[in-house]
Design a protein around this motif. Structure first.
Motif, mmCIF file in Angstrom:
data_model
loop_
_atom_site.group_PDB
_atom_site.id
_atom_site.type_symbol
_atom_site.label_atom_id
_atom_site.label_comp_id
_atom_site.label_asym_id
_atom_site.label_seq_id
_atom_site.Cartn_x
_atom_site.Cartn_y
_atom_site.Cartn_z
ATOM 1 N N MET A 1 3.575 17.756 31.873
ATOM 2 C CA MET A 1 2.942 18.479 30.710
ATOM 3 C C MET A 1 1.706 19.108 31.248
ATOM 4 O O MET A 1 0.622 18.494 31.569
ATOM 5 N N HIS A 2 1.815 20.342 31.404
ATOM 6 C CA HIS A 2 0.448 21.231 31.806
ATOM 7 C C HIS A 2 -0.287 21.398 30.508
ATOM 8 O O HIS A 2 -0.169 21.322 29.632
ATOM 9 N N ASP A 3 -1.686 21.911 31.153
ATOM 10 C CA ASP A 3 -2.617 22.008 30.069
ATOM 11 C C ASP A 3 -2.277 23.149 29.239
ATOM 12 O O ASP A 3 -1.682 24.207 29.480
ATOM 13 N N ARG A 4 -2.792 23.272 28.103
ATOM 14 C CA ARG A 4 -2.727 24.221 27.080
ATOM 15 C C ARG A 4 -3.521 25.651 27.702
ATOM 16 O O ARG A 4 -4.822 25.138 28.018
ATOM 17 N N ALA B 1 -7.583 26.724 27.467
ATOM 18 C CA ALA B 1 -7.896 26.885 26.391
ATOM 19 C C ALA B 1 -9.040 25.865 25.871
ATOM 20 O O ALA B 1 -9.941 26.144 25.290
ATOM 21 N N ASP B 2 -9.302 24.804 26.537
ATOM 22 C CA ASP B 2 -10.422 23.956 26.498
ATOM 23 C C ASP B 2 -11.699 24.438 26.785
ATOM 24 O O ASP B 2 -12.711 23.668 26.536
ATOM 25 N N SER B 3 -11.689 25.356 27.516
ATOM 26 C CA SER B 3 -12.722 25.991 28.069
ATOM 27 C C SER B 3 -13.424 26.774 27.283
ATOM 28 O O SER B 3 -14.847 27.327 27.457
ATOM 29 N N LEU C 1 14.108 35.384 33.365
ATOM 30 C CA LEU C 1 13.978 34.461 32.261
ATOM 31 C C LEU C 1 12.372 33.987 32.253
ATOM 32 O O LEU C 1 11.436 34.053 31.577
ATOM 33 N N ARG C 2 11.867 32.960 33.408
ATOM 34 C CA ARG C 2 10.971 32.379 33.463
ATOM 35 C C ARG C 2 9.906 33.323 33.553
ATOM 36 O O ARG C 2 8.771 33.084 32.706
ATOM 37 N N TRP C 3 9.718 34.243 34.393
ATOM 38 C CA TRP C 3 8.549 35.335 34.560
ATOM 39 C C TRP C 3 8.497 35.840 33.279
ATOM 40 O O TRP C 3 7.155 36.164 32.680
ATOM 41 N N HIS C 4 9.675 36.211 32.526
ATOM 42 C CA HIS C 4 9.235 37.030 31.069
ATOM 43 C C HIS C 4 8.569 36.090 30.075
ATOM 44 O O HIS C 4 7.597 36.521 29.559
ATOM 45 N N LEU C 5 9.099 34.830 30.198
ATOM 46 C CA LEU C 5 8.616 33.796 29.277
ATOM 47 C C LEU C 5 6.862 33.565 29.617
ATOM 48 O O LEU C 5 6.326 33.377 28.572
ATOM 49 N N ARG D 1 -1.779 41.643 24.953
ATOM 50 C CA ARG D 1 -1.321 40.534 24.243
ATOM 51 C C ARG D 1 -1.864 39.319 24.771
ATOM 52 O O ARG D 1 -2.372 39.244 26.043
ATOM 53 N N ILE D 2 -2.107 38.614 23.870
ATOM 54 C CA ILE D 2 -2.545 36.964 24.098
ATOM 55 C C ILE D 2 -1.579 35.978 23.791
ATOM 56 O O ILE D 2 -1.363 35.867 22.535
ATOM 57 N N ASP D 3 -0.932 35.321 24.580
ATOM 58 C CA ASP D 3 -0.035 34.278 24.476
ATOM 59 C C ASP D 3 -0.809 32.998 24.525
ATOM 60 O O ASP D 3 -1.596 32.499 25.313
ATOM 61 N N ASP D 4 -0.255 32.002 23.662
ATOM 62 C CA ASP D 4 -0.674 30.648 23.619
ATOM 63 C C ASP D 4 0.260 29.631 24.152
ATOM 64 O O ASP D 4 1.509 29.628 23.403
ATOM 65 N N THR D 5 0.058 28.986 25.232
ATOM 66 C CA THR D 5 1.307 28.130 25.611
ATOM 67 C C THR D 5 1.583 27.070 24.948
ATOM 68 O O THR D 5 2.764 26.372 25.275
#
Lengths: 291, 291, 291, 291
Positions: free
Chosen positions: D1-4, D55-57, D273-277, D83-87
């Motif tokens: 699990m990586h960081d948000r 995110a936590d910064s 697909l990975r790169w797109h996501l 665009r800003i995506d939230d992991t």
């Protein structure tokens, strides 16, 4: 002929605001950034960047840029881990060779066509078989024979002294061991640290040392490779710049492997040398960042 | 220096007993087979073989071998689809070039080191920028300029006549278009059928014709390639001998693609030429068998 | 469904007439050869061949073929170094796994689609995380836990005894260590010699043993690889069947290398296993001939 | 699990000071940049960046970040091209399949092991052969048969309507044509523009359309490839995300090419697909920037 550019390479401990600090400094001076790359090593927390600025976008010259950037670097805790290159200064290169000519031919062809923007100042060989092709390009060739007696360490030391003298008079940006086949003494490794580039004819760390294709054949590997790396006192263990491989099979004798491997050696060396001269390679411990 | 060998290449409709027939013929004469390769095309039912025999294992010379083998071939229904080469005869090669020197440099280096066993009899260029490097190797360079007026078809025809004359006096085993950049007239395609080898700077059938790297850049491909093929009257559509590719990305301009592509072009051409000269390439319709 | 075929693999000291002897034997019986490959190792003077004959072209069955061929083999000095496989017999395979599922998924997919013609008789895991996916394919999964105490050698030996028992009841053509992560005891290496196939997650001989991606990251290599090899008592030193590599760079963490490497591991293992089952891999000392 | 993390992608006409403007905005908010990539297309003068911030910064949430960043974008002339995506939001994916399972198996394996962080909401097939393996992973499989009569355009339109309905209820980040073998109608190409990803089984632009391996075999190419691209109304001509190739030779039948090609198709699709996501792919006209 591309435009004159200044190439900034920089490293410091990572923290918030480094990119902003550098980018703002350049923006305030009107600097037009044509390439920008960043990396942070998560293991060591070290930050790296390489930025390329169009010279004509700045209202001052490269010396003034260096003077001003020194303040930025200081404020980020990087007293000395940075450099600014001016692409108007041609890169001086000295090549060390032995009998095998494929890397030399390849580099001469690239420089001759203008593909590789380098000034090959001299070629030094412990044999003279590559003298003619070198001189046909108007480049001085120096033959520095080594003692045939492997016990003659004084003779070998004298030969290396002569090589050092011939190299150092050009103050080269790169000393390229283009299949030189001799182990540099530790003093030269140190003197040329970060500038001496070797091509080793194996996919390191496999097959360190002598006759790697023989070792590869004996082990029965299905690919052979080449490694371009910075020379350090630790044999074939310096930071790796580039590697590549080519497929072999059971029909390939050692001679075939040598032949196939040459095609990988020359392109791997050429790529590594180009990146070094363009300031794309930042050494970090035993590893490299290649922007 | 490797041993003298006879290289048999042969094709006929497949049926039971072909291998036995050829192998028995050779065995009865004491022939020591050092390489043997077979293939049957399931679509056309055509059988192919290439066999290499040590010359000193046979009690007769190559002419006698040809005379005797003709009977074997006849008995298998292959009147003419076979050939026996003698490695004692050096392969004569003529190169056609333009301004780009990377393939020429590469081939000169391979011949010079003895890696490629070929006798480059002449280099012919429609420009003379590669004259010096050619002559530095003791090889004649002929400058055959082409008319600058694209409408001057008579001038172009005269230039090709001159080239044909210069080529044909050497009766070469291979006429290599080493980035020659001119389309051979149909008469020369026919005259040199099976001997004229081109290197096209794309992964065919993508990007036929002019400026393939520009086409590749516009399409946004992620790999660029090179194709070594026999020249036919149908542009860039001749039987493919070898292909290879190299990775590119969005940071690569057309100029970068050209530079990266050169490294693939030269090794792909060199591999294709070697295989052709060693009798490893058997043409079958629009395709090749490469043993 | 392809036709029924007999696959002959054979090795003996090289001499004149071997090909003729074997080919004539087959031709006299009317055998239609659909694939024939030959190789001689110049270092050891050993001759190898693999030939594929259409079953319906012979007037007798495989047992008779074996009986008759034994005479041919004897006459060529190869009492035991040959084998004839019948493609009508499906290849039995047992897989050993741990927690990592990418190789298992890959092989299940290939068998499920009919691409890989193998009968996976059982999957044995020292963990049970891959039980569900195995059973979803109707294949028995056996969980054989290992002692958590690394000092408990008796417990480990008992686990391996249980594995041997589960494996041997299928008399498999291949025992595949599909990222099994445990070192086979010497007795099992011997019992399964020439049948136990491992995928090691490095380009051997680099990074033998544990955590090869960590080793690769520390060394700063620019490519990571995978090696499919026969298991011997000498760790990661068995004859190599197949290898492949994938490019990494300074932005790749160990986790990224592990992810990229998986894609190489699974295709390298699948290729190696296919070749093994098709009788294409002939072991010769520490090396392999792959036809 | 990586960081948000928050992933910013942004494009605008290039000019001095863009990097400084964005970096300063983030620095002032305390934003810790963990990845930053920049590119300028010299042909169009368009500037691209992708930045990843912990995110936590930041002292505010992603909605506030979007609101504030909108001002930055406006000041740089980029009203909408960002665009800003939230992991923290998992990526929803719907797969379209037919009979061939290798891409589906591969993606299921990656998701199952946690390697690919995606939420496969549904698999839709025009055949049902892949229903079982899909459901074994707890994922709904929808069988939407197509009319067997190729003239039945109303039936085909109805099938696509049903597919659209099934897809759209998940509002997926990616609609993956995992060897779906049907041409999407223009309306769906438009509705899913920038989200529909196809894997084509050739190295485009070679061998557009049906049966590319047959085309490749007929042409006698020495490498076959695969292309992952965005779907547009122009068949197999959408922006390319990733390509790869594998070597073939004269011994490979069409069936062999299909088998070898599958290994390239599945990894090429998975990478694309990975790169797109991960928001690494920025479309620019007919080409892509892949950070």
């Amino acid at each position: 002929m591309h435009d004159r550019e200044y190439v900034i390479t920089f490293g410091c401990p990572d923290r918030t605001g480094i990119i902003a600090r550098i980018a703002s400094f350049l923006a305030e001076a009107g600097g037009w950034i044509v390439e920008a790359a960043y990396h942070t090593d998560p293991d060591t927390g070290w930050f790296f960047t390489r930025q390329v600025v169009r010279a004509d976008s700045l209202p001052f010259d490269v010396d003034e840029l260096r003077a001003r950037f020194a303040g930025v670097a200081r404020s980020l805790g990087a007293e000395s881990d940075w450099r600014i290159d001016d692409t108007a200064e041609r890169h001086r290169v000295v090549l060390l060779v032995s009998r095998e000519g494929h890397c030399l031919y390849d580099l001469l062809g690239r420089v001759s066509s203008g593909e590789l923007d380098a000034d090959i100042r001299a070629v030094i060989g412990n044999h003279d078989v590559l003298a003619d092709i070198t001189r046909a390009h108007g480049i001085p060739f120096h033959h520095v024979p080594f003692p045939t007696d492997a016990e003659d360490t004084a003779g070998e030391a004298a030969a290396f002294d002569r090589i050092a003298e011939l190299v150092d008079e050009h103050d080269p940006h790169a000393v390229v061991l283009a299949r030189f086949m001799r182990i540099l003494p530790p003093a030269l490794c140190e003197a040329w640290a970060g500038r001496a580039i070797n091509i080793h004819h194996s996919f390191l760390p496999s097959f360190v040392g002598a006759r790697p294709y023989h070792q590869a054949h004996t082990r029965g590997v299905k690919l052979v490779g080449a490694t371009c790396h910075y020379v350090t006192a630790d044999l074939d263990a310096g930071p790796i710049i580039e590697q590549d491989v080519i497929r072999v099979d059971h029909t390939d004798s050692v001679t075939d492997m040598v032949r196939k491997g040459r095609d990988i050696e020359k392109v791997t060396l050429a790529r590594g040398l180009r990146w070094h001269l363009e300031g794309r390679v930042l050494v970090h411990g035993d590893r490299t960042v290649v922007f």
